[in-house]
Structures are given as C-alpha cells and as structure tokens.
Motif scaffolding. Sequence first.
Motif, PDB file in Angstrom:
ATOM      1  N   ALA A 144       0.819  -1.217   0.000  1.00 35.80           N
ATOM      2  CA  ALA A 144       0.000   0.000   0.000  1.00 35.80           C
ATOM      3  C   ALA A 144       0.850   1.264   0.000  1.00 35.80           C
ATOM      4  CB  ALA A 144      -0.938  -0.009   1.205  1.00 35.80           C
ATOM      5  N   LEU A 145       2.108   1.144   0.435  1.00 38.31           N
ATOM      6  CA  LEU A 145       2.994   2.327   0.426  1.00 38.31           C
ATOM      7  C   LEU A 145       3.162   2.875  -0.994  1.00 38.31           C
ATOM      8  CD1 LEU A 145       5.790   1.026   2.828  1.00 38.31           C
ATOM      9  CD2 LEU A 145       3.958   2.657   3.390  1.00 38.31           C
ATOM     10  N   ALA A 146       3.046   1.990  -1.976  1.00 30.51           N
ATOM     11  CA  ALA A 146       3.226   2.407  -3.370  1.00 30.51           C
ATOM     12  C   ALA A 146       2.155   3.400  -3.815  1.00 30.51           C
ATOM     13  CB  ALA A 146       3.210   1.187  -4.281  1.00 30.51           C
ATOM     14  N   ASN A 147       1.029   3.425  -3.098  1.00 30.45           N
ATOM     15  CA  ASN A 147      -0.080   4.297  -3.493  1.00 30.45           C
ATOM     16  C   ASN A 147      -0.022   5.677  -2.856  1.00 30.45           C
ATOM     17  OD1 ASN A 147      -1.190   2.137  -4.985  1.00 30.45           O
ATOM     18  ND2 ASN A 147      -2.118   1.322  -3.115  1.00 30.45           N
TER      19      ASN A 147
ATOM     20  N   GLN B 246       7.313   6.604  -6.666  1.00 28.44           N
ATOM     21  CA  GLN B 246       7.544   6.071  -8.015  1.00 28.44           C
ATOM     22  C   GLN B 246       8.459   4.851  -7.913  1.00 28.44           C
ATOM     23  OE1 GLN B 246       9.314   9.273 -10.252  1.00 28.44           O
ATOM     24  NE2 GLN B 246       7.732  10.743  -9.691  1.00 28.44           N
ATOM     25  N   ALA B 247       8.348   3.967  -8.891  1.00 29.36           N
ATOM     26  CA  ALA B 247       9.268   2.824  -9.022  1.00 29.36           C
ATOM     27  C   ALA B 247       9.375   2.011  -7.733  1.00 29.36           C
ATOM     28  CB  ALA B 247      10.669   3.309  -9.454  1.00 29.36           C
TER      29      ALA B 247
ATOM     30  N   PHE C   2      11.517   9.315  -5.591  1.00 33.46           N
ATOM     31  CA  PHE C   2      10.745  10.557  -5.523  1.00 33.46           C
ATOM     32  C   PHE C   2      11.371  11.572  -6.465  1.00 33.46           C
ATOM     33  CE2 PHE C   2      10.386   8.387  -1.482  1.00 33.46           C
ATOM     34  CZ  PHE C   2       9.029   8.368  -1.289  1.00 33.46           C
ATOM     35  N   ALA C   3      10.545  12.474  -6.946  1.00 34.61           N
ATOM     36  CA  ALA C   3      11.042  13.487  -7.881  1.00 34.61           C
ATOM     37  C   ALA C   3      12.084  14.375  -7.213  1.00 34.61           C
ATOM     38  CB  ALA C   3       9.892  14.338  -8.407  1.00 34.61           C
TER      39      ALA C   3
ATOM     40  N   ALA D 284      11.257  17.418  -1.609  1.00 35.53           N
ATOM     41  CA  ALA D 284       9.931  17.848  -1.152  1.00 35.53           C
ATOM     42  C   ALA D 284       8.930  16.696  -1.273  1.00 35.53           C
ATOM     43  CB  ALA D 284       9.474  19.060  -1.966  1.00 35.53           C
ATOM     44  N   ALA D 285       8.992  15.965  -2.379  1.00 30.68           N
ATOM     45  CA  ALA D 285       8.090  14.830  -2.568  1.00 30.68           C
ATOM     46  C   ALA D 285       8.376  13.733  -1.545  1.00 30.68           C
ATOM     47  CB  ALA D 285       8.232  14.283  -3.987  1.00 30.68           C
ATOM     48  N   TYR D 286       9.646  13.550  -1.218  1.00 34.60           N
ATOM     49  CA  TYR D 286      10.042  12.566  -0.201  1.00 34.60           C
ATOM     50  C   TYR D 286       9.458  12.969   1.157  1.00 34.60           C
ATOM     51  CZ  TYR D 286      13.489   9.597   2.357  1.00 34.60           C
ATOM     52  OH  TYR D 286      14.116   8.674   3.157  1.00 34.60           O
TER      53      TYR D 286
END
Lengths: 97, 97
Positions: A28-31, A36-37, A58-59, A62-64
């Motif tokens: 579920a972490l993938a959602n 990504q990936a 992550f891009a 900030a996304a992380y």
Amino acid sequence: MIRHTVVFRLKHAAGSPEEAAFLSGAKALANIPGVQAFEQLRQVSPKNEYAFGFSMEFADEAAYRVYNDHPEHVAFVRDRWIPEVAAFMEIDYVPLG
Amino acid sequence: MIRHTVVFRLKHAAGSPEEAAFLSGAKALANIPGVQAFEQLRQVSPKNEYAFGFSMEFADEAAYRVYNDHPEHVAFVRDRWIPEVAAFMEIDYVPLG
C-alpha cells in the motif's frame, strides 16, 4: 531524483503467514502520493544480516517529505514497521555528478 | 535479474582529487561483460555512515559470477577498493515473489 531504500529483516519466521502479511500490507505504500518505481526485493547476499528490501523513488526532497509525513506512512511505521521489523538500515541515493 | 549494490565511504577527504580519481576509475567496471544498469550514486541519508553507492544488474547468478571473477574486477578490488575504501556493505537484491 532521490531513491529511498530500506534493507531489513522481520521478527517473523521465513515463509510464515505473518511474513507474507507484512509484505502484502506494505504494498500500500506504493499508493502514497509521490512514490515512483516502488519495489519489494529479497536480499540475497550472505555478507549482511538482512532478508528484504524496499526501494522507491521521488522526484525531489519535497516529494520525499510529503511521503514521510503522509498519514498512511506514519500509520504503517507505527502499526507494522516498529512491531514487526527486527533490524533495518535506510540508504538514500541521488545520482552522482 | 540480480541487482548487486555496495554502499561505502572512502578514506579520501570529501571533494578531494583522490575521491574524484577513485570514482572516475570505478566507471570502468561498467564495461565488464554482463554488467547492466551501472550507477554511481551519492548516499544522502544521515542515518548511516556511508557516502557513495554503486549499483549494477546482472541477468542471473552466472553472469554475476563472471563479473566477480573477471580479471578487471579482481584488479580493481586489489588495487583501488581495498587501499582506498574505509567501510562498505554489499547488498544484493532479486525481485520478490
């Protein structure tokens, strides 16, 4: 791009239903937004003590952070990771140069 | 597929010419037969002691052994890795399930 990886072993016996349930739940972490990936991996080198790995990208930082602070991630760490993981190491990579 | 990774830190000072020379020299590993998806990475998590990582993939265990035993790899380990690396951990992954 930042690649967040964690190598770990579980408190559960190898091949146990509890092990399978942990790995299944972790999918579920993938959602979570920004992930990504996403990969679930088996660690096979005899030169360390770990049995599994997760890898995700992550891009940017900030996304992380969004992922790290997301309620689903926080709940996973609290309810599954801390009770069920025996040992782990986080390794985060960015491209070199 | 097997993904061979190693996370490490050097004896050299960060940003030194010796560090750059080590990383540059290691790029030749990508040319050893069987090596795919070769990456040089900077390790950025504060939760471990390592500064860099290399990652590469092989079609299977046999291809990994060919690399491991290849004279160029053996020479790199002897002439560069052992003298210049302060600490490292190898982590090898295969897809789970």
